[in-house]
Design an enzyme around this catalytic site. Structure first.
Site, PDB file in Angstrom:
ATOM      1  N   ASP A   1       0.863  -1.173   0.000  1.00 45.75           N
ATOM      2  CA  ASP A   1       0.000   0.000   0.000  1.00 45.75           C
ATOM      3  C   ASP A   1       0.907   1.233   0.000  1.00 45.75           C
ATOM      4  O   ASP A   1       2.122   1.141   0.135  1.00 45.75           O
ATOM      5  CB  ASP A   1      -0.984  -0.009   1.185  1.00 45.75           C
ATOM      6  CG  ASP A   1      -2.215   0.858   0.881  1.00 45.75           C
ATOM      7  OD1 ASP A   1      -2.160   1.638  -0.102  1.00 45.75           O
ATOM      8  OD2 ASP A   1      -3.221   0.779   1.602  1.00 45.75           O
TER       9      ASP A   1
HETATM   10  C1  BGC Z   1      -4.980   3.278   0.018  1.00 50.20           C
HETATM   11  C2  BGC Z   1      -5.155   2.274  -1.079  1.00 50.20           C
HETATM   12  C3  BGC Z   1      -5.039   2.951  -2.423  1.00 50.20           C
HETATM   13  C4  BGC Z   1      -3.687   3.616  -2.483  1.00 50.20           C
HETATM   14  C5  BGC Z   1      -3.415   4.289  -3.821  1.00 50.20           C
HETATM   15  C6  BGC Z   1      -3.729   4.110  -0.164  1.00 50.20           C
HETATM   16  O1  BGC Z   1      -3.672   5.166   0.734  1.00 50.20           O
HETATM   17  O2  BGC Z   1      -4.995   2.620   1.266  1.00 50.20           O
HETATM   18  O3  BGC Z   1      -6.396   1.633  -0.950  1.00 50.20           O
HETATM   19  O4  BGC Z   1      -5.221   2.040  -3.449  1.00 50.20           O
HETATM   20  O5  BGC Z   1      -3.615   4.596  -1.467  1.00 50.20           O
HETATM   21  O6  BGC Z   1      -4.199   5.389  -4.003  1.00 50.20           O
END
Ligand code: BGC
Length: 716
Positions: free
Chosen positions: A250
C-alpha cells in the site's frame, strides 16, 4: 529477464504516483521522467487519460529495454460514470448488477489508458466508525466473498489481453477492516481462527476468480505489519492459495514499517518486505533505493528479486503491452466511450437496487404509508435539506470529478423535478449546512413545509466524511441536521427522510418519529433519478443492509453472527445478569439483511429433503415465499444456519445462501437451496476446514432476524 541488469529489474518493482492527483502523502522527488527513461520505474499510479499515459509511455519506450509502464488507478466505483459506493452496491445483493458495474468502470478506465485498478476492496468490517466501510461489501464473509468474485470478474472481463479488461486488485491483505476502535491504519490483533474464518475468505474468493494482483495493508496483525508478513503473503497467498499474480504494497507501507517499530531503517524495511513477498513498492522508494545494495551484499538473494520481477512482467505480457505499449492509450476509443448512454442506464439501475427502505409506517390520516408518493395535480412537495441540490456529494469518496459534473450528475432536486413535472409546485429550502450549528435557515425550511402537502428531507454526510482516513468516533448525523428534521416534523406535515452516507449512521430520533425513512448511501452520477424512481414508485425498493446499524456507537463492534456467550439475552429488555448493556435495548437499530419493500412477503412451509443426513451428503431446502401486498416486488430470500454445539463455539447465525426473486402481487414461489458439507464446515482449532456431526438450526427469511426456522441432524 536474463537481458536485464539488476538495476533494471529493481526498477520494475518501483511504483510512483504522478503529481496530477494524489491519494496519499506526496513524496515529490522531481525528475520522474528521467527515471522512467532510465528504466527505474515499473508502474505509475494516478496518471490518467489516453494522451497523458501515451506521452509517459513514449518516455518508457526510450529506456534501454523498452519495458512498458503499468498505469494504475483507484477505480473504486466507476470512473467516468460514477456508480454507487461499493457498500451501497452490496445492499443490492445483486451479483450480476455488481459485476456489470465493475465491467463498465473497467471499460471506461481502460479507454483512458488505465491498465490496473486498486479494487475491489474486500475487507470485512464490523465497525462503522471505520471510514473505509464505504469501500467494501460490509460485515459478512459469505456475501463479501461472492461480491469479491463478481467484482474481479467485472474488472477483468473476458481476461487480460482484451482492451477493455483491466487488472483487478484485492485489497487490503489482510484484516485492515479490523482496525482497533475503527481508527484507520490502527493495529489488529486476532485469533488465527477468526482471521481464517472471517477476514481471509473474500481474498481467497478473489484469487479463485483469477484476480491479477493483491495489495497488502497498512495495519500490523498480531504484531507483524502486513507488508512484512511472510505468513500472509508467502505461506497463505502465494503458497496455500497458489496465487501467481503480483503483490503491491500500500502507499508507503514498506517505509512505514519503520514507524511501526518493525524495521530499523529503509534498507531493513525493503529487505523485510521483499523477503515476505511484497513484489512492488508503492511510493516508499525503498526498493529502488535499497535492493541493489542488499543483493550485492548478499542480504537478499537475487532469485527473490527475479520472482517479483517475473510477476510484474507477466502481467505486462498478459495485458499485451509488449506487443503494443499504447494499446490502452487510444484517444478515439476514449472519446467514444466517454458518453455512452448505456453506462448511465446501468448506473441508474444499480443505484435503484442499492437503496434501502428502512421504514414506511402506516400514516393514520392517509390510511396507508407515505411511500410511494401519491401525487395529484395540486400536490405540493417541499424538498428540504443540505443535500437536496448536492452534486459531488452524491459521488462520495474515491470518485472523480469531471468538468461537466454540474450537468451530468443528477441531484435529488433534478431527479424529482424531472419526475414531478409541475416544478412550480416543488419548493426548496436548504434548512442548514451539513456541519455547524447555524439555525438561520430553519425559518425558511418551516415555511416551505407549511406551504406543501409532503416534505422530503435530504440529510447525511458530505462525500468526504467516509473514506480513507475518515474514521469518526461519533456517527450521528453531523451538525444540526437531526434538529432540522425535528423542526419539520413539528409542522405536522408528513415527512419522508432520505439519508445519504458512506456508512451506517445513528439517527434514533428520526427512526422513532418519522414514518418513512430511505437510506440512499452515495449513489453516484444517477443518484437523483434513482431516488425519484423509488419515491414515486417506479421502482419498488429491494435493498437489504450489508451492515448492522447500531443504536449508539457504544454497541460497536456489532454484527449479526456473534457467539452466544454463556449468558445470552432473551429479548430487548433482558438485562438480568446476561450479556447486555443496561442503558439500551439489546438489539441493533436495524439488523444485517434488513430492508423493506412497498409490498410485503410471507415465508411459509420450510421443507428439507431429510431430517437427518450423513456428513458429506447435501440437503435440499425449500420454502414458499408469497407476495402478500399490492405491488410487484423483489425479495432477497436469505438462508442462515447455526451449528448448535461444536468443538469450537459457533455463531448464532451465519448466512449460507440467498436468492433474489421477483414476485407479482399475490404470487407464491417455491425457493430452493442446496446445502453441502462446505456450508456446514468451519475452521477447526488446527485450521482444518471441516464439518462436525450434530444438530443444525436453519432460518429463512428477509433479514438476519427472521424467526422462520427448522432444524436437522448431521451424523458421522
Ligand atoms: C490506500 C489504497 C489505495 C492507495 C493508492 C492508499 O492510501 O490505502 O487503498 O489504493 O492509497 O491510491
Amino acid at each position: 529477464m536474463s537481458l536485464m541488469t539488476l538495476e533494471e529489474k529493481v526498477g520494475q518493482l518501483n511504483q510512483l504516483s504522478s503529481d496530477f492527483i494524489s491519494t496519499g502523502p506526496i513524496t515529490c522527488d522531481g525528475e520522474k521522467q528521467d527515471r522512467v527513461r532510465q528504466g527505474k520505474v515499473g508502474s505509475y499510479l494516478n496518471v490518467t487519460g489516453a494522451a497523458r499515459t501515451r506521452s509517459l509511455q513514449e518516455i518508457a519506450m526510450q529506456s534501454r529495454r523498452k519495458i512498458p509502464l503499468l498505469f494504475a488507478q483507484d477505480v473504486i466505483h466507476g470512473y467516468r460514470t460514477i456508480f454507487p459506493i461499493p457498500l451501497a452496491e452490496a445492499a443490492s445483493w445483486d451479483l450480476a448488477a455488481i459485476e456489470r458495474s465493475a465491467r463498465i468502470a473497467a471499460s471506461e478506465a481502460a479507454g483512458s489508458g488505465i491498465h490496473w485498478t486498486f479494487a475491489p476492496m474486500v475487507d470485512i468490517s464490523r465497525d462503522p466508525r471505520w471510514g473505509r466501510v464505504m469501500e467494501g461489501a460490509g460485515e459478512d464473509t459469505y456475501l463479501g466473498s461472492l461480491i469479491a468474485e463478481a467484482r474481479v470478474k467485472g474488472f477483468q472481463g473476458k481476461g487480460l489481453g482484451q482492451v477493455d479488461a483491466i487488472m483487478a486488485c484485492a485489497k487490503h491483505f489482510a484484516a485492515y477492516g479490523a482496525a482497533e476502535g475503527g481508527r484507520d491504519y490502527n493495529t489488529t490483533d486476532m485469533s488465527m481462527r477468526r482471521l481464517h474464518e472471517v477476514y481471509l475468505p473474500p481474498f481467497k474468493a478473489a484469487v479463485e476468480a483469477g484476480v491479477s494482483s493483491v495489495m497488502n495493508s497498512f495495519n500490523d496483525i498480531n504484531g507483524i505489519p502486513a507488508t512484512g508478513n511472510t505468513y500472509l503473503q508467502r505461506t497463505i497467498l502465494k503458497g496455500k492459495w497458489n496465487f501467481n499474480g503480483l503483490v503491491v504494497s500500500d502507499w508507503g507501507s514498506i517505509g512505514e514499517m519503520i514507524n511501526h517499530g518493525y524495521a530499523t531503517d529503509t534498507a531493513d524495511a525493503a529487505k523485510r518486505a521483499i523477503i515476505a513477498g511484497s513484489d512492488m513498492d508503492m511510493e516508499s522508494r525503498a526498493y529502488v533505493g535499497q535492493l541493489i545494495e542488499l543483493v550485492k551484499r548478499k542480504i537478499v538473494p537475487e532469485s527473490v528479486i527475479d520472482e517479483a520481477v517475473c510477476r510484474v512482467l507477466n502481467k505486462k505480457f498478459e495485458l499485451g503491452l509488449f506487443d503494443d505499449p499504447y494499446r490502452f492509450s487510444d484517444e478515439s476509443r476514449e472519446k467514444a466511450i466517454w458518453n455512452d448512454p448505456t453506462h448511465l442506464e446501468a448506473a441508474r439501475d444499480m443505484a435503484k437496487k442499492s437503496i434501502v427502505l428502512l421504514k414506511n409506517d402506516l400514516v393514520k390520516k392517509l390510511g396507508k404509508p407515505l411511500l410511494p408518493l401519491d401525487v395529484f395535480g395540486s400536490t405540493k412537495i417541499a424538498l428540504v435539506g443540505p443535500l437536496v441540490k448536492a452534486i459531488s456529494d452524491n459521488n462520495g469518496f474515491w470518485s472523480y470529478s469531471w468538468p461537466d459534473d454540474s450537468v451530468r450528475v443528477v441531484s435529488l432536486w433534478k431527479g424529482v423535478e424531472r419526475k414531478f413535472k409541475a416544478s412550480k409546485d416543488l419548493i426548496y429550502a436548504k434548512g442548514c449546512e451539513l456541519e455547524g450549528a447555524d439555525t438561520s435557515g430553519f425559518a425558511a425550511a418551516r415555511q416551505a413545509a407549511l406551504k406543501s402537502d409532503i416534505v422530503i428531507v435530504s440529510v447525511g454526510e458530505s462525500g468526504s466524511m467516509s473514506g480513507e482516513a475518515k474514521s469518526r468516533s461519533e456517527i450521528h448525523l453531523p451538525g444540526i441536521q437531526e434538529q432540522l428534521v425535528k423542526e419539520l416534523v413539528a409542522t405536522g406535515k408528513p415527512v419522508v427522510v432520505l439519508i445519504s452516507a458512506g456508512r451506517p449512521l445513528v439517527f434514533n430520533w428520526i427512526a422513532d418519529n418519522v414514518p418513512s425513512i430511505v437510506y440512499t448511501w452515495w449513489l453516484g452520477t444517477e443518484a437523483g433519478n434513482a431516488i425519484a424512481d423509488v419515491l414515486f414508485g417506479d421502482h419498488n425498493p429491494s435493498g437489504k443492509l450489508p451492515m448492522t446499524f447500531p443504536r449508539t456507537e457504544g454497541q460497536i463492534p456489532i454484527y449479526y453472527n456473534y457467539f452466544n456467550t454463556g449468558r445470552p439475552f432473551k429479548n430487548d429488555k433482558d438485562f438480568n445478569y446476561v450479556t447486555a448493556y443496561t442503558d439500551l435495548p439489546n438489539s441493533p437499530r436495524y439488523p444485517f439483511g434488513y430492508g423493506l419493500s412497498y409490498t410485503t412477503f410471507e415465508y411459509r412451509n420450510i421443507r428439507l429433503s431429510a431430517d437427518t443426513i450423513n456428513l458429506g451428503e447435501s440437503i435440499k431446502v425449500k420454502v414458499n415465499v408469497t407476495n402478500s401486498g399490492k405491488y410487484v416486488g423483489d425479495e432477497v430470500v436469505q438462508l442462515y444456519i447455526q451449528d448448535v454445539a461444536a468443538s469450537l463455539v459457533r455463531p448464532v447465525r451465519e448466512l449460507k445462501a440467498f436468492k433474489k426473486v421477483r414476485l407479482m402481487s399475490g404470487e407464491t414461489k417455491e425457493v430452493e437451496f442446496l446445502l453441502t458439507e462446505k456450508e456446514l464446515s468451519f475452521f477447526q482449532e488446527d485450521l482444518r476446514f471441516a464439518a462436525e456431526p450434530g444438530l443444525f438450526n436453519l432460518f429463512i427469511g428477509g433479514s438476519s432476524h427472521t424467526s422462520v426456522h427448522t432444524s436437522f441432524y448431521a451424523k458421522e
